[in-house]
Design a protein around this motif. Structure first.
Motif, PDB file in Angstrom:
ATOM      1  N   VAL A  86       0.859  -1.216  -0.058  1.00  0.00           N
ATOM      2  CA  VAL A  86      -0.051  -0.081  -0.069  1.00  0.00           C
ATOM      3  C   VAL A  86       0.844   1.212  -0.050  1.00  0.00           C
ATOM      4  CG1 VAL A  86      -0.201   0.308   2.491  1.00  0.00           C
ATOM      5  CG2 VAL A  86      -2.145   0.949   0.984  1.00  0.00           C
ATOM      6  N   SER A  87       0.533   2.395  -0.586  1.00  0.00           N
ATOM      7  CA  SER A  87       1.046   3.721  -0.497  1.00  0.00           C
ATOM      8  C   SER A  87       1.157   4.255   0.902  1.00  0.00           C
ATOM      9  CB  SER A  87       0.533   4.719  -1.665  1.00  0.00           C
ATOM     10  OG  SER A  87      -0.742   5.073  -1.152  1.00  0.00           O
ATOM     11  N   VAL A  88       2.268   4.910   1.206  1.00  0.00           N
ATOM     12  CA  VAL A  88       2.298   5.542   2.500  1.00  0.00           C
ATOM     13  C   VAL A  88       1.264   6.930   2.394  1.00  0.00           C
ATOM     14  CG1 VAL A  88       3.901   6.917   3.882  1.00  0.00           C
ATOM     15  CG2 VAL A  88       4.697   5.017   2.707  1.00  0.00           C
ATOM     16  N   ALA A  89       1.079   7.499   1.439  1.00  0.00           N
ATOM     17  CA  ALA A  89       0.187   8.381   1.498  1.00  0.00           C
ATOM     18  C   ALA A  89      -1.331   8.194   1.968  1.00  0.00           C
ATOM     19  CB  ALA A  89      -0.076   9.229   0.009  1.00  0.00           C
ATOM     20  N   GLU A  90      -1.501   6.795   1.446  1.00  0.00           N
ATOM     21  CA  GLU A  90      -2.914   6.096   1.547  1.00  0.00           C
ATOM     22  C   GLU A  90      -3.005   5.848   3.150  1.00  0.00           C
ATOM     23  OE1 GLU A  90      -5.405   2.309   0.265  1.00  0.00           O
ATOM     24  OE2 GLU A  90      -4.215   3.089  -1.107  1.00  0.00           O
ATOM     25  N   VAL A  91      -1.729   5.403   3.761  1.00  0.00           N
ATOM     26  CA  VAL A  91      -1.575   4.955   5.112  1.00  0.00           C
ATOM     27  C   VAL A  91      -2.048   6.214   5.845  1.00  0.00           C
ATOM     28  CG1 VAL A  91      -0.461   4.210   6.995  1.00  0.00           C
ATOM     29  CG2 VAL A  91      -0.469   3.050   4.747  1.00  0.00           C
ATOM     30  N   GLY A  92      -1.321   7.457   5.455  1.00  0.00           N
ATOM     31  CA  GLY A  92      -1.592   8.686   6.339  1.00  0.00           C
ATOM     32  C   GLY A  92      -2.847   9.390   6.164  1.00  0.00           C
ATOM     33  N   ARG A  93      -3.716   8.978   5.018  1.00  0.00           N
ATOM     34  CA  ARG A  93      -4.954   9.788   4.963  1.00  0.00           C
ATOM     35  C   ARG A  93      -6.062   9.066   5.570  1.00  0.00           C
ATOM     36  NH1 ARG A  93      -3.429  10.278  -0.822  1.00  0.00           N
ATOM     37  NH2 ARG A  93      -4.436   8.160  -1.061  1.00  0.00           N
ATOM     38  N   SER A  94      -5.873   7.476   5.832  1.00  0.00           N
ATOM     39  CA  SER A  94      -6.895   6.659   6.415  1.00  0.00           C
ATOM     40  C   SER A  94      -6.954   7.107   7.875  1.00  0.00           C
ATOM     41  CB  SER A  94      -6.125   5.301   6.534  1.00  0.00           C
ATOM     42  OG  SER A  94      -7.199   4.310   7.256  1.00  0.00           O
ATOM     43  N   ASP A  95      -8.027   6.907   8.395  1.00  0.00           N
ATOM     44  CA  ASP A  95      -8.381   7.171   9.730  1.00  0.00           C
ATOM     45  C   ASP A  95      -8.340   6.061  10.609  1.00  0.00           C
ATOM     46  OD1 ASP A  95      -8.852  10.125   9.426  1.00  0.00           O
ATOM     47  OD2 ASP A  95     -10.899   9.989   8.890  1.00  0.00           O
ATOM     48  N   GLU A  96      -8.277   4.892  10.161  1.00  0.00           N
ATOM     49  CA  GLU A  96      -8.281   3.814  10.762  1.00  0.00           C
ATOM     50  C   GLU A  96      -6.913   3.516  11.471  1.00  0.00           C
ATOM     51  OE1 GLU A  96     -11.035   1.468  10.995  1.00  0.00           O
ATOM     52  OE2 GLU A  96     -12.196   2.789   9.760  1.00  0.00           O
ATOM     53  N   PRO A  97      -6.977   2.745  12.750  1.00  0.00           N
ATOM     54  CA  PRO A  97      -5.790   2.754  13.466  1.00  0.00           C
ATOM     55  C   PRO A  97      -5.018   1.592  12.858  1.00  0.00           C
ATOM     56  CG  PRO A  97      -7.499   1.931  14.669  1.00  0.00           C
ATOM     57  CD  PRO A  97      -8.158   2.506  13.622  1.00  0.00           C
ATOM     58  N   ILE A  98      -5.716   0.843  11.931  1.00  0.00           N
ATOM     59  CA  ILE A  98      -4.749  -0.575  11.650  1.00  0.00           C
ATOM     60  C   ILE A  98      -4.911  -0.451  10.073  1.00  0.00           C
ATOM     61  CG2 ILE A  98      -5.134  -2.938  11.435  1.00  0.00           C
ATOM     62  CD1 ILE A  98      -5.924  -2.802  14.144  1.00  0.00           C
ATOM     63  N   VAL A  99      -3.734  -0.766   9.385  1.00  0.00           N
ATOM     64  CA  VAL A  99      -3.583  -0.624   7.829  1.00  0.00           C
ATOM     65  C   VAL A  99      -4.217  -2.207   7.652  1.00  0.00           C
ATOM     66  CG1 VAL A  99      -2.209  -0.504   6.052  1.00  0.00           C
ATOM     67  CG2 VAL A  99      -1.735   0.745   8.122  1.00  0.00           C
ATOM     68  N   GLU A 100      -5.362  -2.239   7.044  1.00  0.00           N
ATOM     69  CA  GLU A 100      -5.918  -3.627   6.663  1.00  0.00           C
ATOM     70  C   GLU A 100      -4.872  -4.339   5.471  1.00  0.00           C
ATOM     71  OE1 GLU A 100      -8.028  -6.920   7.533  1.00  0.00           O
ATOM     72  OE2 GLU A 100      -7.990  -4.681   8.739  1.00  0.00           O
ATOM     73  N   PRO A 101      -4.601  -3.628   4.519  1.00  0.00           N
ATOM     74  CA  PRO A 101      -3.957  -4.494   3.562  1.00  0.00           C
ATOM     75  C   PRO A 101      -2.511  -5.022   4.245  1.00  0.00           C
ATOM     76  CG  PRO A 101      -4.592  -2.257   2.712  1.00  0.00           C
ATOM     77  CD  PRO A 101      -4.999  -2.308   4.049  1.00  0.00           C
ATOM     78  N   LEU A 102      -1.996  -4.099   5.088  1.00  0.00           N
ATOM     79  CA  LEU A 102      -0.607  -4.735   5.704  1.00  0.00           C
ATOM     80  C   LEU A 102      -0.977  -5.871   6.848  1.00  0.00           C
ATOM     81  CD1 LEU A 102       2.142  -4.483   6.582  1.00  0.00           C
ATOM     82  CD2 LEU A 102       1.484  -2.492   8.079  1.00  0.00           C
ATOM     83  N   ARG A 103      -2.210  -5.733   7.572  1.00  0.00           N
ATOM     84  CA  ARG A 103      -2.434  -6.948   8.270  1.00  0.00           C
ATOM     85  C   ARG A 103      -2.760  -8.052   7.554  1.00  0.00           C
ATOM     86  NH1 ARG A 103      -6.223  -9.854   9.512  1.00  0.00           N
ATOM     87  NH2 ARG A 103      -7.730  -8.972   8.425  1.00  0.00           N
TER      88      ARG A 103
END
Length: 168
Positions: A86-103
């Motif tokens: 996943v892109s870092v920009a997408e991780v930064g924009r997300s309000d979720e505490p967990i990055v689902e694609p990474l998990r």
């Protein structure tokens, strides 16, 4: 005159001139010592994947890293063992505490490791040192959500600490 030179050579045992035989055994011994030294001291470090576009923070820790799943975070992209997730920009924009694609990617990586053993799973995060803390916190939370109980941050050992230890 020529006869005198021949007689002198015959008396001193110099039959054909030259410098005598080469002493190869001491040279081979020295090379063997050098090879053993290099083999012993090259096994001291753990080598993590080298990425040219990441500058890793420095540390004075003396613990060596153990083999683990590697999460690499560049300025633009997040990778798990070299696979783009996943892109870092997408991780930064997300309000979720967990990055689902990474998990999900970490769960896929852990599936072959789950041979019925209850050993703790380890992950090493190699992140760009200019990465915002909020993004790093989401990455670590995602690792924890994927049941990785040992999360390590990759750092470069400071040279000042090395010289201090060597001088002590």
């Amino acid at each position: 005159m020529i006869r005198v030179g021949r007689e002198r050579h015959a008396r001193h045992g110099k039959s054909g001139g030259g410098h005598g035989p080469l002493a190869l055994v001491p040279m081979i011994d020295m090379l063997m010592i050098l090879v053993v030294y290099l083999l012993v001291h090259s096994a001291d470090t753990e080598i993590l994947p080298n990425t040219k576009n990441i500058s890793i923070p420095h540390s004075v820790s003396e613990q060596k890293p153990s083999p683990a799943t590697v999460v690499t975070v560049t300025r633009d992209m997040l990778y798990v063992n070299g696979d783009a997730i996943v892109s870092v920009a997408e991780v930064g924009r997300s309000d979720e505490p967990i990055v689902e694609p990474l998990r999900a990617a970490l769960d896929r990586q852990a599936a072959p490791l789950l041979g019925g053993a209850a050993e703790p799973r380890e992950v090493t995060v190699m992140a760009e040192k200019s990465l915002p803390y909020a993004v790093l916190r989401k990455i670590v939370a995602s690792c924890s959500a994927a049941d990785y109980s040992k999360v390590s941050l990759a750092v470069v050992e400071r040279e000042q600490a090395l010289t201090t230890r060597a001088g002590a």
